[in-house]
Write a protein that holds these residues in place. Sequence first.
Motif, short mmCIF file in Angstrom:
data_model
loop_
_atom_site.label_atom_id
_atom_site.label_comp_id
_atom_site.label_asym_id
_atom_site.label_seq_id
_atom_site.Cartn_x
_atom_site.Cartn_y
_atom_site.Cartn_z
N GLU A 152 0.82 -1.20 0.00
CA GLU A 152 0.00 0.00 0.00
C GLU A 152 0.86 1.26 0.00
O GLU A 152 0.61 2.22 -0.74
N ILE B 108 1.05 4.09 -3.04
CA ILE B 108 0.81 5.51 -2.77
C ILE B 108 2.01 6.34 -3.17
O ILE B 108 1.87 7.43 -3.75
N SER B 109 3.22 5.83 -2.90
CA SER B 109 4.44 6.56 -3.25
C SER B 109 4.55 6.73 -4.77
O SER B 109 4.88 7.82 -5.25
N PHE C 295 2.09 6.66 -6.94
CA PHE C 295 1.03 7.57 -7.38
C PHE C 295 1.41 9.02 -7.14
O PHE C 295 1.26 9.87 -8.03
N VAL C 296 1.90 9.33 -5.94
CA VAL C 296 2.27 10.71 -5.61
C VAL C 296 3.41 11.18 -6.52
O VAL C 296 3.40 12.32 -7.03
#
Length: 295
Positions: free
Chosen positions: A27, A31-32, A34-35
């Motif tokens: 997860e 997220i990393s 995506f950012v």
Amino acid sequence: MQNIISVLNRYLSHINMPSVNIIDVIEILLISVFVYQFMVWIKYTRAYTLLKGLLIISAFLLVAYIFKMNTILWIVSKLSSVLIMAVIVIFQPELRKIVEQLGQKRIMSAIIPFDVGKEVKERFTDKTINELVKACFDMGEVKTGALIVIEQKNRLDEYIRTGINVDAVLSSQLLINIFEHNTPLHDGAVVMRGNRIVAATCYLPLSDNMELSKQLGTRHRAGVGISEVSDSVTIIVSEETGQISVAQEGKLERNVSSAKLREILEKAQNKTIVDNNKLRQLLKGRSKNEGKTDK
């Protein structure tokens, strides 16, 4: 010493460390990625400038909250729903573009960056520079007016949509044919992306700069106008004099020579040689560190 250890043990026993499993790690990685991809995307659009403006407004609201400026906070609370809608409207072209590009992203290559070899990164090739210079000065000799916008980091999709799609490899003959008098595509601007002509007959914003010479026509004002709202490089061929001008960062350089135009294009080309073998780079860095420790 034992007292210190016992005190530490007593305090540490009250700290509940969260349990981390493999799903949590996945997860965090997702997220990393995506950012990171979002920040890379927004850097090359006009949304980056708008985002900086929103950050300034956010800092102002933070100051208002700290110093208890209740009137300002009350106004913002009442207008919050309107502000959210305004942000969506302002960012609508960029949000639409990122949704369109989701299927085009190579996500695995971003997560596993162990490509091999070296590659030359450039916005367009030396052949494209030669074709551009030849076309501009050939048109200048016969006083054929031209307006050529070279896209840089900021995408020019909103201006491309005002024109007619071409999507062809750039060549001097094609450019000359596009701007030939009494042809369907000669009026308006040509927009370049990389080595291709993306669209022709594009409408550009006119500059309101009062310092520009009154002798300059709409073509020159449009070239300066697009350079004021983007980082593009725009070449203008005058229909009256045949002179070549270049607009960048809201400034117009008139009567440029062939050598000067080539120099400007080579700078815009931004050619760099990149080593894609990141695993090899990591190993090199490790060996250098080991060499320093041995000393």
